[in-house]
Motif scaffolding. Structure first.
Motif, PDB file in Angstrom:
ATOM      1  N   ASP A   2       0.587  -1.331   0.228  1.00  0.00           N
ATOM      2  CA  ASP A   2       0.353  -0.321  -0.462  1.00  0.00           C
ATOM      3  C   ASP A   2       0.419   1.291  -0.041  1.00  0.00           C
ATOM      4  OD1 ASP A   2      -2.554  -1.350  -0.276  1.00  0.00           O
ATOM      5  OD2 ASP A   2      -2.376  -1.465   2.302  1.00  0.00           O
ATOM      6  N   ASP A   3       0.446   2.164  -0.617  1.00  0.00           N
ATOM      7  CA  ASP A   3       1.422   3.395  -0.999  1.00  0.00           C
ATOM      8  C   ASP A   3       1.034   4.191   0.203  1.00  0.00           C
ATOM      9  OD1 ASP A   3       0.842   3.593  -4.314  1.00  0.00           O
ATOM     10  OD2 ASP A   3       2.079   2.459  -3.475  1.00  0.00           O
ATOM     11  N   LEU A  20      15.186  -0.186   9.091  1.00  0.00           N
ATOM     12  CA  LEU A  20      13.614  -0.327   8.710  1.00  0.00           C
ATOM     13  C   LEU A  20      13.246   1.203   8.501  1.00  0.00           C
ATOM     14  CD1 LEU A  20      10.798  -1.727   9.446  1.00  0.00           C
ATOM     15  CD2 LEU A  20      10.621  -1.115  11.620  1.00  0.00           C
ATOM     16  N   VAL A  21      13.237   2.154   9.419  1.00  0.00           N
ATOM     17  CA  VAL A  21      13.191   3.217   8.477  1.00  0.00           C
ATOM     18  C   VAL A  21      14.365   3.685   7.488  1.00  0.00           C
ATOM     19  CG1 VAL A  21      13.768   5.724   9.456  1.00  0.00           C
ATOM     20  CG2 VAL A  21      13.255   4.714  11.438  1.00  0.00           C
ATOM     21  N   LEU A  25      11.049   4.516   4.593  1.00  0.00           N
ATOM     22  CA  LEU A  25      11.651   5.733   3.391  1.00  0.00           C
ATOM     23  C   LEU A  25      12.046   5.236   2.319  1.00  0.00           C
ATOM     24  CD1 LEU A  25      13.420   7.572   5.669  1.00  0.00           C
ATOM     25  CD2 LEU A  25      11.144   8.372   5.373  1.00  0.00           C
ATOM     26  N   ASN A  26      13.009   4.229   1.772  1.00  0.00           N
ATOM     27  CA  ASN A  26      13.439   4.260   0.425  1.00  0.00           C
ATOM     28  C   ASN A  26      11.926   3.639  -0.460  1.00  0.00           C
ATOM     29  OD1 ASN A  26      15.672   5.201   0.677  1.00  0.00           O
ATOM     30  ND2 ASN A  26      16.476   3.359   0.916  1.00  0.00           N
ATOM     31  N   ASN A  27      10.882   3.088  -0.149  1.00  0.00           N
ATOM     32  CA  ASN A  27       9.676   2.072  -0.425  1.00  0.00           C
ATOM     33  C   ASN A  27       8.636   3.365  -0.183  1.00  0.00           C
ATOM     34  OD1 ASN A  27      10.970   0.405  -0.834  1.00  0.00           O
ATOM     35  ND2 ASN A  27      10.263  -0.778   1.413  1.00  0.00           N
ATOM     36  N   GLY A  28       9.090   5.142   0.097  1.00  0.00           N
ATOM     37  CA  GLY A  28       8.065   5.925  -0.119  1.00  0.00           C
ATOM     38  C   GLY A  28       6.506   5.699   0.836  1.00  0.00           C
ATOM     39  N   TYR A  48      14.691  13.260   3.050  1.00  0.00           N
ATOM     40  CA  TYR A  48      13.370  12.432   2.594  1.00  0.00           C
ATOM     41  C   TYR A  48      12.661  13.820   2.310  1.00  0.00           C
ATOM     42  CZ  TYR A  48      16.244   8.160   2.427  1.00  0.00           C
ATOM     43  OH  TYR A  48      17.048   6.858   1.854  1.00  0.00           O
ATOM     44  N   GLY A  49      12.425  14.922   2.617  1.00  0.00           N
ATOM     45  CA  GLY A  49      11.441  15.896   2.881  1.00  0.00           C
ATOM     46  C   GLY A  49      10.809  15.566   3.624  1.00  0.00           C
ATOM     47  N   ALA A  50       9.646  16.185   3.410  1.00  0.00           N
ATOM     48  CA  ALA A  50       8.486  15.613   4.326  1.00  0.00           C
ATOM     49  C   ALA A  50       8.322  14.823   4.056  1.00  0.00           C
ATOM     50  CB  ALA A  50       7.283  16.538   3.153  1.00  0.00           C
ATOM     51  N   HIS A  51       8.669  13.314   4.059  1.00  0.00           N
ATOM     52  CA  HIS A  51       8.908  11.646   4.288  1.00  0.00           C
ATOM     53  C   HIS A  51       8.496  11.958   5.385  1.00  0.00           C
ATOM     54  CE1 HIS A  51       6.860  11.437  -0.028  1.00  0.00           C
ATOM     55  NE2 HIS A  51       6.251  10.481   0.134  1.00  0.00           N
TER      56      HIS A  51
END
Length: 227
Positions: A2-3, A20-21, A25-28, A48-51
Motif C-alpha cells: 500500500d502507498d 527499518l526507517v 523511506l526508500n519504499n515511499g 527525505y523531505g516531508a516524508h
C-alpha cells in the motif's frame, strides 16, 4: 505494498530500527521517529523531505510522547503502523540494584512502551485500523543469564501485556504483533514490513536463526509435571 503508509518508530539510531526507517523511506512511506536525540539519526538517514519527521522525545514522559503523537497526526494526518523498539539495559544482581535503578529501568522498558500505546490507541480506535509491534528478544531472555533479572522482568512484562492488548483492540480493527528478532537487521526490517501487509498477521513473529525457538523449547523442557 500500500502507498503512503505512516509509520511511527522508536529507537532508530542503530540496528534493525535504523534499517527499518531507511527501508520504509526508500519504499515511499512516511516515517515519524521518536528519539532522545534525533540529530545523529537525521544526518545518517539523509534528506527525505516531508516524508521524514524526526522528534526529540523522552518515552518515560507521557506528556512528551502524547505531544509527539499529536504532532505526527498534525503533519501526516494519520498513523498506520507503530513499532515500539524501546529498550534500556540494566546489569546487576537483584540484591544489589537500588529501587531508583529498577524504577528507572521500568520507566523506559515498560512504562515508556505503555505511554506510546496509550497515546496512539485513541487515534487507531477512531480510524478503526492500525498495527502495533512490540519487541520481545526471546532468545536471550530464556537463557537465564545472571545479572539480567530486572531487564528480563521488564521484557516479560511487555510480552504479557502485548497479548492482552491484542485481545482488547481486535474489534477496533487494530492488529498487534510481538516480534522476537535474531540475526540480520535487513531481514528483520523486511519481515516487519511484510507482516504489516498481512490481513491475518500473527501475534508472535520470530525472525532469525531459530535461537528463539530453541531457547523456548529448552525452557519448557525444564518444567516438571505431576499427575
Amino acid at each position: 505494498m500500500d502507498d503512503q503508509k505512516v509509520w511511527l518508530v522508536t529507537n532508530t539510531t542503530e540496528g534493525f530500527g535504523f534499517t527499518l526507517v531507511k527501508q520504509l523511506l526508500n519504499n515511499g512511506h512516511k516515517v515519524a521517529v521518536m528519539e532522545r536525540d534525533p540529530d545523529e539519526l537525521t544526518k545518517a538517514i539523509g534528506d527525505y523531505g516531508a516524508h521524514f519527521l524526526p522528534q526529540s522525545v523522552d518515552l518515560a514522559s507521557s506528556i512528551c510522547v502524547e505531544d509527539a503523537i499529536d504532532r505526527t497526526i498534525a503533519v501526516f494526518g494519520k498513523i498506520d503502523r507503530v513499532v515500539i523498539n524501546a529498550g534500556q539495559g540494566l546489569a546487576g544482581s537483584l540484591e544489589e540494584l537500588t529501587d531508583r535503578e529498577v524504577r528507572a529501568s521500568f520507566d523506559t522498558n515498560v512504562f515508556g512502551i505503555l505511554n506510546v500505546i496509550r497515546g496512539v490507541m485513541m487515534y487507531l480506535r477512531q480510524q478503526r485500523s492500525g498495527h502495533i509491534f512490540t519487541i520481545f528478544p526471546a532468545g536471550e531472555l530464556y537463557d537465564n543469564l545472571p545479572g539480567q533479572g530486572i531487564y528480563y522482568a521488564a521484557k516479560f512484562a511487555v510480552q504479557g501485556f502485548t497479548g492482552s492488548l491484542a485481545a482488547e483492540v481486535k474489534d477496533f480493527g487494530v492488529r498487534v504483533t510481538t516480534l522476537s528478532p535474531e540475526g540480520h537487521p535487513e531481514k528483520i526490517a523486511a519481515a516487519i514490513i511484510r507482516t504489516a501487509e498481512e490481513p491475518d498477521a500473527p501475534l508472535h513473529l520470530q525472525v532469525g536463526r531459530g535461537d528463539c525457538k530453541w531457547s523456548a523449547q529448552k525452557k519448557v523442557s525444564e518444567f516438571l509435571q505431576f499427575e
